[in-house]
Design a protein around this motif. Structure first.
Motif, PDB file in Angstrom:
ATOM      1  N   LEU A 194      74.909  60.264  33.631  1.00 32.29           N
ATOM      2  CA  LEU A 194      73.942  59.575  34.456  1.00 32.29           C
ATOM      3  C   LEU A 194      73.383  58.404  33.685  1.00 32.29           C
ATOM      4  CD1 LEU A 194      71.757  62.164  36.164  1.00 32.29           C
ATOM      5  CD2 LEU A 194      73.517  61.012  37.101  1.00 32.29           C
ATOM      6  N   LEU A 195      73.159  57.105  34.331  1.00 32.66           N
ATOM      7  CA  LEU A 195      72.519  55.758  33.711  1.00 32.66           C
ATOM      8  C   LEU A 195      71.246  55.553  34.515  1.00 32.66           C
ATOM      9  CD1 LEU A 195      72.284  53.303  32.064  1.00 32.66           C
ATOM     10  CD2 LEU A 195      73.811  52.093  33.891  1.00 32.66           C
ATOM     11  N   LEU A 196      70.132  55.551  33.863  1.00 32.67           N
ATOM     12  CA  LEU A 196      68.865  55.144  34.477  1.00 32.67           C
ATOM     13  C   LEU A 196      68.717  53.971  33.990  1.00 32.67           C
ATOM     14  CD1 LEU A 196      66.398  56.337  35.918  1.00 32.67           C
ATOM     15  CD2 LEU A 196      65.409  56.790  33.948  1.00 32.67           C
ATOM     16  N   PHE A 197      68.820  52.927  34.935  1.00 34.23           N
ATOM     17  CA  PHE A 197      68.697  51.560  34.821  1.00 34.23           C
ATOM     18  C   PHE A 197      67.425  51.079  35.205  1.00 34.23           C
ATOM     19  CE2 PHE A 197      69.636  46.979  36.061  1.00 34.23           C
ATOM     20  CZ  PHE A 197      70.148  46.500  34.856  1.00 34.23           C
ATOM     21  N   VAL A 198      66.687  50.217  34.372  1.00 34.83           N
ATOM     22  CA  VAL A 198      65.268  49.752  34.550  1.00 34.83           C
ATOM     23  C   VAL A 198      65.681  48.141  34.464  1.00 34.83           C
ATOM     24  CG1 VAL A 198      62.898  49.576  34.050  1.00 34.83           C
ATOM     25  CG2 VAL A 198      64.519  51.544  33.480  1.00 34.83           C
ATOM     26  N   ARG A 199      65.398  47.441  35.565  1.00 33.72           N
ATOM     27  CA  ARG A 199      65.699  46.108  35.931  1.00 33.72           C
ATOM     28  C   ARG A 199      64.596  45.205  34.871  1.00 33.72           C
ATOM     29  NH1 ARG A 199      65.430  44.990  41.478  1.00 33.72           N
ATOM     30  NH2 ARG A 199      63.195  44.012  41.124  1.00 33.72           N
ATOM     31  N   LYS A 200      64.843  43.806  34.347  1.00 37.92           N
ATOM     32  CA  LYS A 200      64.102  43.120  33.623  1.00 37.92           C
ATOM     33  C   LYS A 200      62.822  42.953  34.326  1.00 37.92           C
ATOM     34  CE  LYS A 200      64.272  38.447  32.161  1.00 37.92           C
ATOM     35  NZ  LYS A 200      65.159  36.950  31.822  1.00 37.92           N
ATOM     36  N   GLY A 201      61.676  43.295  33.532  1.00 35.96           N
ATOM     37  CA  GLY A 201      60.495  42.884  33.879  1.00 35.96           C
ATOM     38  C   GLY A 201      59.660  44.119  34.539  1.00 35.96           C
ATOM     39  N   ILE A 202      60.245  45.170  34.805  1.00 34.11           N
ATOM     40  CA  ILE A 202      59.717  46.351  35.625  1.00 34.11           C
ATOM     41  C   ILE A 202      59.033  47.128  34.600  1.00 34.11           C
ATOM     42  CG2 ILE A 202      60.392  48.307  36.675  1.00 34.11           C
ATOM     43  CD1 ILE A 202      60.744  46.033  38.486  1.00 34.11           C
ATOM     44  N   LYS A 203      57.693  47.510  35.061  1.00 33.88           N
ATOM     45  CA  LYS A 203      56.844  48.311  34.279  1.00 33.88           C
ATOM     46  C   LYS A 203      56.384  49.365  35.136  1.00 33.88           C
ATOM     47  CE  LYS A 203      55.594  44.472  31.041  1.00 33.88           C
ATOM     48  NZ  LYS A 203      54.457  43.979  30.479  1.00 33.88           N
ATOM     49  N   THR A 204      56.589  50.816  34.863  1.00 36.56           N
ATOM     50  CA  THR A 204      56.268  51.871  35.552  1.00 36.56           C
ATOM     51  C   THR A 204      54.871  52.358  34.987  1.00 36.56           C
ATOM     52  OG1 THR A 204      57.197  53.443  34.089  1.00 36.56           O
ATOM     53  CG2 THR A 204      58.477  52.662  35.755  1.00 36.56           C
ATOM     54  N   ASP A 205      54.036  52.623  35.967  1.00 33.26           N
ATOM     55  CA  ASP A 205      52.640  53.260  35.742  1.00 33.26           C
ATOM     56  C   ASP A 205      52.681  54.556  35.336  1.00 33.26           C
ATOM     57  OD1 ASP A 205      51.571  50.527  36.489  1.00 33.26           O
ATOM     58  OD2 ASP A 205      51.865  51.261  38.773  1.00 33.26           O
ATOM     59  N   ALA A 206      53.333  55.494  35.947  1.00 34.51           N
ATOM     60  CA  ALA A 206      53.341  57.002  35.893  1.00 34.51           C
ATOM     61  C   ALA A 206      54.738  57.064  34.945  1.00 34.51           C
ATOM     62  CB  ALA A 206      52.994  57.764  36.913  1.00 34.51           C
ATOM     63  N   PRO A 207      54.835  58.419  34.341  1.00 28.68           N
ATOM     64  CA  PRO A 207      56.021  58.625  33.897  1.00 28.68           C
ATOM     65  C   PRO A 207      57.021  59.261  34.744  1.00 28.68           C
ATOM     66  CG  PRO A 207      54.294  60.415  33.097  1.00 28.68           C
ATOM     67  CD  PRO A 207      53.592  59.148  33.823  1.00 28.68           C
ATOM     68  N   ILE A 208      58.309  59.244  34.566  1.00 25.10           N
ATOM     69  CA  ILE A 208      59.291  59.875  35.358  1.00 25.10           C
ATOM     70  C   ILE A 208      59.749  61.088  34.670  1.00 25.10           C
ATOM     71  CG2 ILE A 208      61.885  59.675  36.244  1.00 25.10           C
ATOM     72  CD1 ILE A 208      61.556  56.629  36.149  1.00 25.10           C
ATOM     73  N   GLN A 209      59.492  62.306  35.465  1.00 17.76           N
ATOM     74  CA  GLN A 209      59.688  63.384  35.079  1.00 17.76           C
ATOM     75  C   GLN A 209      61.510  63.860  34.866  1.00 17.76           C
ATOM     76  OE1 GLN A 209      56.790  65.674  37.658  1.00 17.76           O
ATOM     77  NE2 GLN A 209      56.751  66.694  35.640  1.00 17.76           N
TER      78      GLN A 209
END
Length: 256
Positions: A161-176
């Protein structure tokens, strides 16, 4: 093959052939070239012995002497479902990627963050720049590493799998990232592979757990051979925390 390595036992080399025969159309996809390359490089290199300083205090015979099967699906008991749901609640996050015996389970997972995408590498064609970038990094790793377990993981990874995070995106809570292991009729080798690619100025937090079922009278073991690679753009941040609660008879090797 150096004096610090031994020949790959036949029951391990047979696993790649079994996986390849079960892939159907996926064997023609670009990722399968990496499975083949990982297998070929592993056979050339061999498995380490305790004469290798990195594995001096590791009970390698416990791993290598066991005969494993590759799980074909994420078959899960009711007890396992309850454990996963309880872990989700403890994590206090609505976003979770769940794996059973190393295989991603979409029906147990939820990812609802705009700008964050989960991509199945083994199902993609060459026309995706994300796939090309991920394959290039995996190829670079298995070609340059002296770690045979990364090569073993790549050769046997059913659903990388590839978990792709786009430019400038910031997550508030963790991904489990919830990994649950349970055996029934045989010992299993689990080979989950996850590439996390965070573009410029993005931030993501991962909370990873590895748990196995109570065995009771079941003597079958799990060998979880995990490979993850974190790729960050300019000013990007990836935070990673891991919890491990495996049965004493199970074995986890985690290359990050």
């Amino acid at each position: 093959m150096s004096k610090h390595h031994i020949e790959i036992p036949s029951h391990f080399s047979d696993l790649f052939n079994k996986l390849e025969n079960s892939l159907n159309g996926q064997s023609s996809k670009p990722y399968h070239r990496l499975r083949k390359k990982g297998s070929e490089l592993l056979i050339q290199q061999g498995f380490p012995t305790t004469r290798n300083e990195d594995y001096k205090y590791t009970a390698l015979n416990r791993v290598f002497n066991e005969k494993y099967e590759i799980p074909e699906s994420g078959k899960l008991s009711d007890q396992g479902k309850n454990v996963i749901e309880s872990i989700k609640k403890l994590g206090q996050s609505t976003n979770s990627l769940c794996f059973v015996n190393g295989i991603y389970q979409s029906e147990l997972s939820s990812l609802e963050i705009e700008g964050v995408q989960l991509i199945h590498l083994s199902q993609m064609d060459d026309n995706s720049h994300q796939l090309r970038d991920a394959l290039e990094k995996i190829d670079e790793t298995i070609s340059q590493t002296d770690n045979p377990f990364i090569r073993l993981n790549t050769s046997l990874s059913r659903d990388p799998l590839l978990l792709f995070v786009r430019k400038g995106i910031k997550t508030d809570a963790p991904i489990q990232l919830i990994h649950y292991y349970e055996t029934e009729n045989s010992s299993l080798i689990a080979s989950p592979q996850l590439i996390v690619m965070a573009e410029d100025n993005s931030e993501i937090s991962l909370l990873e757990s590895h748990l196995s079922a109570e065995k009771g009278d079941n003597s079958h073991k799990v060998f979880a051979n995990v490979f993850q690679r974190m790729l960050t753009g300019k000013n990007a941040k990836i935070k990673h925390h891991k919890i491990q609660e495996l049965h004493n008879e199970d074995f986890l090797i985690h290359n990050l």
